[in-house]
Design a protein around this motif. Sequence first.
Motif, PDB file in Angstrom:
ATOM      1  N   GLU A  66      70.217  15.367  48.142  1.00 16.76           N
ATOM      2  CA  GLU A  66      70.079  15.615  46.698  1.00 16.76           C
ATOM      3  C   GLU A  66      71.373  16.188  46.110  1.00 16.76           C
ATOM      4  O   GLU A  66      71.779  15.801  45.015  1.00 16.76           O
ATOM      5  CB  GLU A  66      68.902  16.547  46.416  1.00 16.76           C
ATOM      6  CG  GLU A  66      67.559  15.861  46.499  1.00 16.76           C
ATOM      7  CD  GLU A  66      67.476  14.634  45.596  1.00 16.76           C
ATOM      8  OE1 GLU A  66      67.826  14.725  44.396  1.00 16.76           O
ATOM      9  OE2 GLU A  66      67.074  13.564  46.107  1.00 16.76           O
ATOM     10  N   ARG A  69      73.787  13.328  45.765  1.00 10.27           N
ATOM     11  CA  ARG A  69      73.416  12.480  44.616  1.00 10.27           C
ATOM     12  C   ARG A  69      73.812  13.117  43.290  1.00 10.27           C
ATOM     13  O   ARG A  69      74.179  12.415  42.353  1.00 10.27           O
ATOM     14  CB  ARG A  69      71.906  12.202  44.627  1.00 10.27           C
ATOM     15  CG  ARG A  69      71.498  11.233  45.693  1.00 10.27           C
ATOM     16  CD  ARG A  69      70.036  10.909  45.624  1.00 10.27           C
ATOM     17  NE  ARG A  69      69.703   9.958  46.678  1.00 10.27           N
ATOM     18  CZ  ARG A  69      68.544   9.884  47.266  1.00 10.27           C
ATOM     19  NH1 ARG A  69      67.554  10.696  46.920  1.00 10.27           N
ATOM     20  NH2 ARG A  69      68.329   9.000  48.215  1.00 10.27           N
ATOM     21  N   ARG A  70      73.745  14.443  43.221  1.00  7.84           N
ATOM     22  CA  ARG A  70      74.132  15.150  41.993  1.00  7.84           C
ATOM     23  C   ARG A  70      75.641  15.372  41.911  1.00  7.84           C
ATOM     24  O   ARG A  70      76.127  15.933  40.936  1.00  7.84           O
ATOM     25  CB  ARG A  70      73.406  16.496  41.908  1.00  7.84           C
ATOM     26  CG  ARG A  70      71.905  16.392  41.692  1.00  7.84           C
ATOM     27  CD  ARG A  70      71.281  17.737  41.358  1.00  7.84           C
ATOM     28  NE  ARG A  70      71.558  18.768  42.342  1.00  7.84           N
ATOM     29  CZ  ARG A  70      70.729  19.133  43.334  1.00  7.84           C
ATOM     30  NH1 ARG A  70      69.557  18.543  43.471  1.00  7.84           N
ATOM     31  NH2 ARG A  70      71.059  20.099  44.171  1.00  7.84           N
TER      32      ARG A  70
END
Length: 89
Positions: A66, A69-70
């Motif tokens: 995550e 992805r950010r």
Amino acid sequence: MIFAIHVQHLNSGAVMLAIRLSDDIESRLDSLAKKTGRTKTFYAREAILTHLEDLEDYYLAAETVERIRRGEESMHSSEDVRKSLGLDD
């Protein structure tokens, strides 16, 4: 399956954890305990210890994905890492 947890801290520093299991799981656990002469608590503790590290690894990896992805975490190829460590000389 019904799953509920109750945690009680004991004076010994240990924690008592109560869970509800389906009749089928409880029956299997009881049968195993009787056949082997060990307690149901022993097998419940063993099951938790056996899988806890895998669960920790999974959730750590999911958090890292995550962040990637950010754009909060960078990735490096194994080729770049090997070069930076001088392993491809």
